[in-house]
Design an enzyme around this catalytic site. Structure first.
Site, PDB file in Angstrom:
ATOM      1  N   LYS A 187       0.815  -1.215   0.000  1.00 47.91           N
ATOM      2  CA  LYS A 187       0.000   0.000   0.000  1.00 47.91           C
ATOM      3  C   LYS A 187       0.853   1.272   0.000  1.00 47.91           C
ATOM      4  O   LYS A 187       2.062   1.225   0.259  1.00 47.91           O
ATOM      5  CB  LYS A 187      -0.920  -0.019   1.232  1.00 47.91           C
ATOM      6  CG  LYS A 187      -1.921  -1.181   1.218  1.00 47.91           C
ATOM      7  CD  LYS A 187      -2.906  -1.056   2.371  1.00 47.91           C
ATOM      8  CE  LYS A 187      -3.920  -2.178   2.356  1.00 47.91           C
ATOM      9  NZ  LYS A 187      -4.931  -2.014   3.426  1.00 47.91           N
TER      10      LYS A 187
ATOM     11  N   TYR B 184     -12.597  -1.799  -3.240  1.00 44.62           N
ATOM     12  CA  TYR B 184     -13.059  -1.922  -1.848  1.00 44.62           C
ATOM     13  C   TYR B 184     -14.583  -1.774  -1.733  1.00 44.62           C
ATOM     14  O   TYR B 184     -15.074  -1.394  -0.664  1.00 44.62           O
ATOM     15  CB  TYR B 184     -12.362  -0.875  -0.979  1.00 44.62           C
ATOM     16  CG  TYR B 184     -10.947  -1.285  -0.564  1.00 44.62           C
ATOM     17  CD1 TYR B 184     -10.728  -2.434   0.195  1.00 44.62           C
ATOM     18  CD2 TYR B 184      -9.843  -0.511  -0.905  1.00 44.62           C
ATOM     19  CE1 TYR B 184      -9.460  -2.804   0.596  1.00 44.62           C
ATOM     20  CE2 TYR B 184      -8.553  -0.877  -0.506  1.00 44.62           C
ATOM     21  CZ  TYR B 184      -8.379  -2.026   0.247  1.00 44.62           C
ATOM     22  OH  TYR B 184      -7.115  -2.400   0.652  1.00 44.62           O
TER      23      TYR B 184
ATOM     24  N   PHE C 270     -15.084   4.090   7.565  1.00 44.53           N
ATOM     25  CA  PHE C 270     -13.726   4.426   7.128  1.00 44.53           C
ATOM     26  C   PHE C 270     -13.570   4.400   5.604  1.00 44.53           C
ATOM     27  O   PHE C 270     -12.457   4.599   5.099  1.00 44.53           O
ATOM     28  CB  PHE C 270     -12.705   3.483   7.775  1.00 44.53           C
ATOM     29  CG  PHE C 270     -12.943   2.007   7.533  1.00 44.53           C
ATOM     30  CD1 PHE C 270     -12.572   1.409   6.339  1.00 44.53           C
ATOM     31  CD2 PHE C 270     -13.529   1.218   8.512  1.00 44.53           C
ATOM     32  CE1 PHE C 270     -12.774   0.052   6.110  1.00 44.53           C
ATOM     33  CE2 PHE C 270     -13.741  -0.155   8.295  1.00 44.53           C
ATOM     34  CZ  PHE C 270     -13.357  -0.726   7.088  1.00 44.53           C
TER      35      PHE C 270
ATOM     36  N   ARG D  66      -2.271 -14.429   4.884  1.00 37.52           N
ATOM     37  CA  ARG D  66      -2.903 -13.698   5.990  1.00 37.52           C
ATOM     38  C   ARG D  66      -2.132 -13.926   7.292  1.00 37.52           C
ATOM     39  O   ARG D  66      -2.007 -13.016   8.115  1.00 37.52           O
ATOM     40  CB  ARG D  66      -4.378 -14.083   6.109  1.00 37.52           C
ATOM     41  CG  ARG D  66      -5.165 -13.553   4.906  1.00 37.52           C
ATOM     42  CD  ARG D  66      -6.611 -13.955   4.928  1.00 37.52           C
ATOM     43  NE  ARG D  66      -7.392 -13.213   5.906  1.00 37.52           N
ATOM     44  CZ  ARG D  66      -7.815 -11.960   5.742  1.00 37.52           C
ATOM     45  NH1 ARG D  66      -7.510 -11.290   4.656  1.00 37.52           N
ATOM     46  NH2 ARG D  66      -8.545 -11.373   6.665  1.00 37.52           N
TER      47      ARG D  66
ATOM     48  N   THR E 275      -5.298  -6.987  10.905  1.00 37.48           N
ATOM     49  CA  THR E 275      -5.510  -5.710  10.215  1.00 37.48           C
ATOM     50  C   THR E 275      -4.902  -4.557  11.000  1.00 37.48           C
ATOM     51  O   THR E 275      -4.269  -3.667  10.427  1.00 37.48           O
ATOM     52  CB  THR E 275      -7.032  -5.465  10.035  1.00 37.48           C
ATOM     53  OG1 THR E 275      -7.589  -6.579   9.334  1.00 37.48           O
ATOM     54  CG2 THR E 275      -7.302  -4.180   9.275  1.00 37.48           C
TER      55      THR E 275
ATOM     56  N   ARG F 241       2.733  -6.634   9.089  1.00 41.24           N
ATOM     57  CA  ARG F 241       2.093  -5.446   9.670  1.00 41.24           C
ATOM     58  C   ARG F 241       2.710  -5.065  11.008  1.00 41.24           C
ATOM     59  O   ARG F 241       2.822  -3.870  11.328  1.00 41.24           O
ATOM     60  CB  ARG F 241       0.579  -5.671   9.777  1.00 41.24           C
ATOM     61  CG  ARG F 241      -0.102  -5.585   8.411  1.00 41.24           C
ATOM     62  CD  ARG F 241      -1.531  -6.022   8.494  1.00 41.24           C
ATOM     63  NE  ARG F 241      -2.276  -5.769   7.252  1.00 41.24           N
ATOM     64  CZ  ARG F 241      -3.384  -6.420   6.911  1.00 41.24           C
ATOM     65  NH1 ARG F 241      -3.866  -7.354   7.714  1.00 41.24           N
ATOM     66  NH2 ARG F 241      -4.002  -6.150   5.782  1.00 41.24           N
TER      67      ARG F 241
ATOM     68  N   ASN G 143      -1.877   0.196   6.771  1.00 42.64           N
ATOM     69  CA  ASN G 143      -1.391  -1.082   7.310  1.00 42.64           C
ATOM     70  C   ASN G 143      -0.530  -1.885   6.332  1.00 42.64           C
ATOM     71  O   ASN G 143      -0.490  -3.099   6.370  1.00 42.64           O
ATOM     72  CB  ASN G 143      -2.560  -1.908   7.864  1.00 42.64           C
ATOM     73  CG  ASN G 143      -3.557  -2.297   6.800  1.00 42.64           C
ATOM     74  OD1 ASN G 143      -3.460  -1.872   5.664  1.00 42.64           O
ATOM     75  ND2 ASN G 143      -4.519  -3.135   7.177  1.00 42.64           N
TER      76      ASN G 143
ATOM     77  N   HIS H 282      -2.332  -5.406   1.688  1.00 43.57           N
ATOM     78  CA  HIS H 282      -3.648  -6.043   1.589  1.00 43.57           C
ATOM     79  C   HIS H 282      -3.454  -7.493   1.180  1.00 43.57           C
ATOM     80  O   HIS H 282      -2.548  -7.801   0.406  1.00 43.57           O
ATOM     81  CB  HIS H 282      -4.509  -5.341   0.530  1.00 43.57           C
ATOM     82  CG  HIS H 282      -5.733  -6.120   0.161  1.00 43.57           C
ATOM     83  ND1 HIS H 282      -6.875  -6.098   0.917  1.00 43.57           N
ATOM     84  CD2 HIS H 282      -5.963  -6.995  -0.865  1.00 43.57           C
ATOM     85  CE1 HIS H 282      -7.772  -6.914   0.370  1.00 43.57           C
ATOM     86  NE2 HIS H 282      -7.239  -7.455  -0.717  1.00 43.57           N
TER      87      HIS H 282
ATOM     88  N   GLU I  73      -9.902 -10.638  -7.201  1.00 42.52           N
ATOM     89  CA  GLU I  73      -8.947  -9.541  -7.016  1.00 42.52           C
ATOM     90  C   GLU I  73      -7.751  -9.668  -7.960  1.00 42.52           C
ATOM     91  O   GLU I  73      -7.227  -8.658  -8.433  1.00 42.52           O
ATOM     92  CB  GLU I  73      -8.492  -9.492  -5.551  1.00 42.52           C
ATOM     93  CG  GLU I  73      -9.626  -9.085  -4.612  1.00 42.52           C
ATOM     94  CD  GLU I  73      -9.189  -9.039  -3.149  1.00 42.52           C
ATOM     95  OE1 GLU I  73     -10.036  -8.693  -2.302  1.00 42.52           O
ATOM     96  OE2 GLU I  73      -8.015  -9.349  -2.852  1.00 42.52           O
TER      97      GLU I  73
HETATM   98  P1  CMP Z   1      -7.375  -4.386   3.958  1.00 43.81           P
HETATM   99  O1  CMP Z   1      -6.944  -5.726   4.404  1.00 43.81           O
HETATM  100  O2  CMP Z   1      -6.836  -3.866   2.670  1.00 43.81           O
HETATM  101  O3  CMP Z   1      -8.984  -4.355   3.884  1.00 43.81           O
HETATM  102  C1  CMP Z   1      -9.746  -3.204   4.116  1.00 43.81           C
HETATM  103  C2  CMP Z   1      -8.920  -2.055   4.591  1.00 43.81           C
HETATM  104  O4  CMP Z   1      -9.643  -1.043   5.259  1.00 43.81           O
HETATM  105  C3  CMP Z   1      -7.931  -2.529   5.655  1.00 43.81           C
HETATM  106  O5  CMP Z   1      -6.951  -3.345   5.105  1.00 43.81           O
HETATM  107  C4  CMP Z   1      -7.478  -1.210   6.238  1.00 43.81           C
HETATM  108  O6  CMP Z   1      -6.558  -0.527   5.381  1.00 43.81           O
HETATM  109  C5  CMP Z   1      -8.802  -0.470   6.239  1.00 43.81           C
HETATM  110  N1  CMP Z   1      -9.489  -0.579   7.536  1.00 43.81           N
HETATM  111  C6  CMP Z   1     -10.041  -1.669   8.081  1.00 43.81           C
HETATM  112  N2  CMP Z   1     -10.608  -1.390   9.257  1.00 43.81           N
HETATM  113  C7  CMP Z   1     -10.405  -0.080   9.474  1.00 43.81           C
HETATM  114  C8  CMP Z   1     -10.747   0.809  10.514  1.00 43.81           C
HETATM  115  N3  CMP Z   1     -11.424   0.408  11.583  1.00 43.81           N
HETATM  116  N4  CMP Z   1     -10.373   2.098  10.373  1.00 43.81           N
HETATM  117  C9  CMP Z   1      -9.702   2.511   9.288  1.00 43.81           C
HETATM  118  N5  CMP Z   1      -9.348   1.705   8.254  1.00 43.81           N
HETATM  119  C10 CMP Z   1      -9.693   0.421   8.359  1.00 43.81           C
END
Ligand code: CMP
Length: 139
Positions: free
Chosen positions: A9, A49, A57, A85, A91, A102, A112, A115, A126
């Protein structure tokens, strides 16, 4: 062998962490079958997304994901989705296990670093978002 879609990212590309993250994943046994660097526009980030469209968010996530380059990759390994994962951790980096991508390199729950697809079906979808069959190379 199974495949998953990974994205490095904008927080990680911007901080010069892409090489370290790719090396870490190769050391964990993931084979890179396809990779490129691109910058998502708003429409692409919203589409990728879309499942999170109703989340509070969502707008911030789209803004972040369009803020700089991303590196989507097709990674291959036995049980790729679950293995990836596990390798990237929770996350929220504060909850991620020691030694995960992470925990090592993410900045926050939003920024983070990476993905990863959450199921084989989503991995197929995807991968198709970023790559065609001709893009997949065997090493
Ligand atoms: P990802 O695994 O790419 O899937 C969805 C993304 O949304 C996640 O990683 C984060 O970048 C973001 N995300 C998920 N939960 C939150 C949250 N509570 N607040 C802000 N961003 C979030």
């Amino acid at each position: 062998m199974n495949q998953t879609l990974a994205i490095i990212k904008p927080d990680a590309t911007g901080a010069g962490r892409a090489g370290k993250i790719i090396a870490h994943l190769e050391e964990k046994g993931f084979k890179v079958r396809a990779m490129r660097m691109t910058r998502l526009d708003q429409r692409q980030a919203e589409a990728f997304y879309a499942v999170h469209r109703e989340r509070p968010f969502f707008d911030s996530l789209v803004s972040f994901m369009t803020s700089g380059p991303v590196i989507p990759m097709v990674l291959e390994k036995d049980g790729a989705v679950a293995a990836f994962r596990e390798a990237i951790g929770a996350t929220n980096p504060e909850e991620a296990a020691e030694g995960t991508v992470r925990k090592l390199w993410a900045e926050s729950i939003e920024r983070n670093a990476v993905h990863g697809s959450d199921s084989d079906e989503n991995a197929r979808q995807e991968i198709g978002f970023f790559f065609s069959d001709q893009d997949l190379l065997s090493i």
